[in-house]
Structure formats: structure tokens, C-alpha cells
Enzyme design. Structure first.
Site, PDB file in Angstrom:
ATOM      1  N   ASP A   1      -0.771  -5.230   4.185  1.00  0.00           N
ATOM      2  CA  ASP A   1      -1.123  -4.264   3.141  1.00  0.00           C
ATOM      3  C   ASP A   1       0.073  -3.919   2.250  1.00  0.00           C
ATOM      4  OD1 ASP A   1      -2.669  -2.661   1.602  1.00  0.00           O
ATOM      5  OD2 ASP A   1      -2.996  -1.090   3.085  1.00  0.00           O
TER       6      ASP A   1
ATOM      7  N   SER B   1      -0.786   6.178  -1.377  1.00  0.00           N
ATOM      8  CA  SER B   1      -0.646   4.789  -0.938  1.00  0.00           C
ATOM      9  C   SER B   1       0.419   4.064  -1.745  1.00  0.00           C
ATOM     10  CB  SER B   1      -1.983   4.062  -1.084  1.00  0.00           C
ATOM     11  OG  SER B   1      -2.953   4.619  -0.233  1.00  0.00           O
TER      12      SER B   1
ATOM     13  N   HIS C   1      -3.888  -2.974  -1.150  1.00  0.00           N
ATOM     14  CA  HIS C   1      -5.191  -2.474  -1.588  1.00  0.00           C
ATOM     15  C   HIS C   1      -5.101  -1.709  -2.905  1.00  0.00           C
ATOM     16  CE1 HIS C   1      -3.830   1.210   0.671  1.00  0.00           C
ATOM     17  NE2 HIS C   1      -4.402   1.803  -0.353  1.00  0.00           N
TER      18      HIS C   1
END
Length: 588
Positions: free
Chosen positions: A200, A278, A169
Site C-alpha cells: 500500500d 492516508s 490506494h
């Protein structure tokens, strides 16, 4: 015990140092095989009684002999330096006609494991990079154009083979990706090698050789046990420099991956994971990566619950890319199952008391081996590992996990031995595993959305990004019930099946009375079933009948005069500055 109590402001007396100093004042030594043994003499005994003093500083003005000074337990700063030979013995000193060999303790042992771990941790932190990405998302509500570009920053880290890992993402719908190393002021252009939407994870590469100078790749560690310490390293919001947060492994189970709409193994930790973290690594105390930070739980009733992609999922992604040259995904068995915890339910299927397993409710029609398994079959084991009545299998000592974990360890195209109970008979099947074909896909893998326009009617294929574009992040509550039912429960009957809807009607004279049709499913055209958007466009373009008749949900129909609709389409496209009546993928 009262003599051992430390007083504030004083250092405790070094009893060992005082004993060594007293022994070295007057001793005769015996040396055997390089060892120094201190043997006290009579003079030593008398000296120790004559010159024994209490605690405190020496009296001023007193004439202290060398013996007196040698009897003091001097601080390490004031003690004379000693020279060590290879055997650890001290210098020989001539004193009062005697040859004294100081008995010196060996220097403290250095814990090289701790030093190496600290160096490894520092090297791992240097391998963490900041990821700058410019995104240009498609506009699913107006599929012939894109949204305004925007920029984000996240984290990543260097692995072997001159590659970098981050979250999928973080680089979704990327236009440009740049990386910056720790302590550097230079940003390097990166290319995206692979994006794993389900897990992911994304893999990047940098062609500039200067980027790789002075950095070492992060090594991967084993799956950590519960309560193991972890450190999350990255570049979260709140500053520009690298950030470190620490915590412990709190839980390990099958988690819902928000970005990929899948369920895979995940770690829960109590370290803070904020926006920008992230893609950063979660390191153990040896500086090895045990996971990738990717999501957190935000709720008023919880604090510091973060989630990490563990190493088995990461290695699956890397090995999948290395094996196939591209990311192929995580396979599924292709069944929906039910727990068998009720004893009457087990008896009705012919299970014996010692047998355990789960009951098949439905089978995916698109699964490669859908004809082998049947509803009401009881799956007893997967690849020789018995499945419990609650659908779990042994994981580690004192832990169990859902048997979907075993399936996720396989690769697309692999085979698995499945043992089932059918009509009180045990059967074994060698089943091929494949990726999940959803009727409403969670992603379109970076491709632009498809559309087709005729007579002002805009036809689109439904996907999760489309629903999010139409109904924002709360689409699961605000979208029409019929679409949500399809999203949650419908199964694709063929590999190429799509859910086609009239997304909107561009108002024109040709479509008067149809303006309120929005996100309504199309079932058939001129009496023929619609499989996907491409088949609909092909049928409409080749239609030679007088009318175009679309059968919609709830028995609603739309009828247009064929020649008028096709002629009006050109004017409608020009009015709304739409370049083409259909997306490029429908033209081929």
C-alpha cells in the site's frame, strides 16, 4: 519545610541571586587562571548583619546607600545588566574606595539537541504535501466501459531523490494527480512512478523545479520501541490545513494489509487516523519518519486504533524500485504450514524434544522450488534463524514475531537457506523466492478487466475487484460459496491460470432459457479444459464444429449453434453499444 512553601500570587525568593548580591556588595577577590573567586571580608560580614532585611518592599522615604541597594535580591528585570568577557567574569566596579569584581554565574547552557530536534520537526512538517487525485475506475460488471470519475484528497511527504511517497490506494486508477505544499496556493502535476499494491505504498515525482524550492526531504528513523511517542501529520477531513495528532506505539506485529490482501509488519498506534491522513508520515520526537499512516480499525468496541506502515516495509519498497526500476513485490516461500505445539504431533514426525518448527500442509504449485519441499516436512529454520513451534522467531528484546517477517525482508528472486526435518533426517535446501500467484488476484495492477462475448454470454476472469463490483464491500459474505471457497483455499496450478465465469447473459433470441446464469464457473469448452479467458476466446473463435458446448459448474452445460451464435453476437454488441466482442489484451 514550611519556609519553602510557595504562596499563591508571589514569586519564590531567588536564594541564589540574593546570595550573589550580598557577596558582591563588599568583597575582595582572588583571580587564578581566569576564575573569579569571591572571598568575604570583615566589612562584608558586618554589612550583611547591619543591612539584612526581611521580605517585602523597602521602606518609603528612607535614604538607602549603594550598599543597601546592592544588598537587595532584586528581580531579574530590575537588576543592572552585566557585561561578560570570554571567561565569564563581570565588570570591575569602583565603590567606597574598593575595587569589586562581581562574581557572575555563567549563562544557562542551551540544549542544542532540543533546538535541532524542533527545527527538524518543523522541516519535516514542511515536507508533508496534500495529494489531490482524480480516479476513473474500471467497471468490472460492464468491463467494456469505465465508471464515472471522482476526486479524493490524501497526504504524502517528500523523500530524497526528488520523490514523494503516499499510499497506493490514494492514487489507484488515477487519471490525474496533483500536489500542494504546506502554505502554498499552487497545485503541481505529479506522475506516478511505482505502485506497491501489497504494501500500500506509491511513489510520485514532480517535474516542476519550483515545487522543490525551500523544502527538505524527510529522513527515516529506526523502528520505534513500544511506548515511543509518534506524531501523525497529514490533511484529514475536517479542514484544509495541515493536522497533527499524537500518540504512542501500542503494538508491533504482522498485520493484514486491507488494500493489498497481504500480511506484513505493521505498527499499531493510538493516534487518530482519519480519512485523508492516508499517506502522511508518522514522525518520532526527532522529526524522523518511522512509518506511513494507511488504515484504522473502526468498531463500536474500540477507539483510536490506527495502523502505520513501518520503515522496514517502506525501505523494501524504495530499494526494490531502485534495484529493478519497477516494483516487483514481496516474495513468499510458497507453503501453507501448521503449528507443532502438540507433543504427540511432534513425536509422530520424528522430532526430538529440543527440536522446534512448523509442519508444511500444502505447497503452492506455482512456487519456483515446489519440487524441493514436500507436505509433512517440518521447517526448522529459515536463513539460520530457528523457528518456534508456534511459527514465531525472535524479534527484539522480549518480543517475537511470525517467521513470515523474515521472508518479507527478501526480494523477488533472492535465495534462502531452509532447513527441514523429513523422515527424522535433517535436510537443507537453497530455495528461490518469488511473488505469490493467486488464482483469484487481489488486484489487476491498473490494467482494464478482460472480457469475451459470444452469443450474449459475457465471460470474465474473477478477481477481488470483480467480486467487490458484483457484491459490494460485503462480498466475503454475499458472494456464492463456491467462489468464496476458490478465493480462500484454491491454488493456481500454473502461472497463467484464471478462474473464468459467465458473469451475465445479454438477453437475445439465441440464448433463450439461459438468462438466469450469473457468475457461474466455466470448466471446459467442447470437452477441453479451460486454463484462462484468453484460451477460451481462442478456442471459440477457431471452433469449426457445429455446436459450442460450455461445461459449467454443478454439471450444467450451455449449447449454442456455432454459426448462429457468431452472427447474433454482432447484433447484440450493437444493441448494447459495446465496441468489441473481446478486450484488447485478448486480441494479441
Amino acid at each position: 519545610m514550611g519556609d519553602l512553601k510557595r504562596k499563591r500570587g508571589r514569586k519564590p525568593k531567588n536564594v541564589v541571586a540574593e546570595a550573589n548580591a550580598a557577596a558582591s556588595a563588599s568583597t575582595s577577590t582572588a583571580v587564578d587562571d581566569g576564575a573569579v573567586v569571591a572571598v568575604p571580608t570583615e566589612a562584608t560580614k558586618q554589612d550583611s548583619q547591619t543591612h539584612r532585611r526581611g521580605r517585602g518592599r523597602p521602606k518609603k522615604g528612607g535614604n538607602h546607600s549603594e550598599d543597601d541597594r546592592s544588598d537587595m535580591a532584586a528581580s531579574p528585570e530590575r537588576r543592572a545588566p552585566r557585561l561578560y568577557d570570554h571567561n565569564g567574569a563581570g565588570d570591575s566596579i569602583a565603590h567606597n574606595g574598593h575595587v569589586i569584581v562581581e562574581a557572575v554565574a555563567a549563562p544557562p547552557q542551551v540544549r542544542w539537541e532540543s533546538v535541532a530536534a524542533a527545527a527538524k520537526a518543523a522541516s519535516s512538517m514542511d515536507a508533508v504535501v496534500k495529494v489531490f487525485c482524480v480516479h476513473t475506475e474500471p467497471n468490472f460488471s460492464l468491463p467494456w466501459q469505465r465508471k464515472r470519475q471522482y476526486s479524493t484528497s490524501s497526504s504524502g511527504f517528500i523523500i530524497g531523490g526528488r520523490r514523494i511517497l503516499t499510499n497506493a490506494h490514494s492514487v489507484e486508477h488515477h487519471t490525474q494527480v496533483k500536489l500542494k505544499k504546506r502554505g502554498s496556493d499552487t497545485k503541481y502535476l505529479a506522475t506516478v512512478l511505482a505502485i506497491g499494491t501489497e504494501c500500500d505504498i506509491a511513489m510520485l515525482a514532480v517535474s516542476d523545479d519550483e515545487f522543490w524550492e525551500g523544502v527538505s526531504p524527510v529522513e527515516f528513523g529506526d523502528l520505534p520501541p513500544l511506548q515511543d511517542a509518534v506524531t501523525v501529520v497529514g490533511y484529514p477531513i475536517g479542514g484544509d490545513t495541515i493536522s497533527v495528532t499524537s500518540g504512542v506505539v501500542s503494538r508491533m506485529e504482522i498485520l493484514s494489509y486491507v488494500h493489498g490482501s497481504t500480511e506484513l509488519l505493521g505498527l499499531q498506534i493510538d493516534a487518530a487516523i482519519n480519512s485523508g491522513n492516508s499517506g502522511g508520515p508518522a514522525l518520532n520526537d526527532k522529526g524522523k519518519c518511522v512509518g506511513i499512516a494507511f488504515q484504522s480499525l473502526k468498531h463500536e468496541d474500540v477507539e483510536n486504533i490506527g495502523y502505520v506502515i513501518p520503515t522496514p516495509v517502506i525501505m523494501h519498497f524504495i530499494q526494490d524500485y531502485e534495484k529493478n526500476g519497477a516494483y516487483t513485490g514481496f516474495p513468499i516461500l510458497g507453503v501453507e504450514w501448521q503449528k507443532m505445539e502438540n507433543p504427540d504431533l511432534r513425536s509422530s514426525t520424528g522430532m526430538s524434544p529440543e527440536q522446534k518448527g512448523v509442519r508444511i500442509r500444502r505447497i503452492e504449485p506455482t512456487a519456483p522450488e515446489s519440487h524441493l519441499l514436500k507436505p509433512s516436512d517440518v521447517i526448522l529454520s529459515f536463513d539460520g534463524i530457528d523457528i518456534a513451534n508456534d511459527g514465531t522467531v525472535p524479534f527484539r528484546h522480549g518480543e517475537r514475531i511470525g517467521f513470515s517477517y523474515l521472508i518479507s525482508q527478501k526480494y523477488t528472486g533472492d535465495y534462502a537457506l531452509v532447513r527441514v526435518l523429513r523422515n527424522s533426517k535433517i535436510l537443507e535446501f537453497n530455495i528461490k523466492l518469488d511473488t505469490h500467484k493467486r488464482l483469484i488476484p487481489a488486484h489487476i495492477n491498473g490494467r482494464p478487466p478482460s472480457y469475451y462475448i459470444i452469443g450474449g454470454f459475457v465471460f470474465s476472469a474473477v478477481s477481488v475487484p470483480y467480486l467487490r463490483s458484483e457484491y459490494a464491500k460485503d462480498y466475503e459474505f454475499d458472494a456464492p460459496v463456491k467462489l468464496l471457497d476458490k478465493l480462500l483455499h484454491a491454488m493456481a496450478q500454473s502461472i497463467d491460470e484464471q478462474l473464468v465465469v459467465v458473469s451475465q447473459v445479454l438477453v437475445a433470441d439465441i440464448n433463450i432459457g439461459y438468462e438466469d446464469i450469473v457468475n457461474t464457473q466455466v470448466h471446459a469448452f467442447n470437452g477441453k479444459h479451460i486454463t484462462n479467458l484468453k484460451s477460451l476466446a481462442s478456442m471459440v473463435e477457431s471452433c469449426e464444429e457445429e455446436f459450442l458446448k460450455f461445461d459449467l459448474e454443478c454439471e450444467q452445460i450451455v449449447v449454442l449453434q456455432t454459426q448462429k451464435a457468431k452472427a447474433a453476437t454482432k447484433d447484440i454488441l450493437a444493441m448494447h453499444c459495446i465496441p468489441s466482442a473481446m478486450s484488447d489484451d485478448l486480441k494479441t
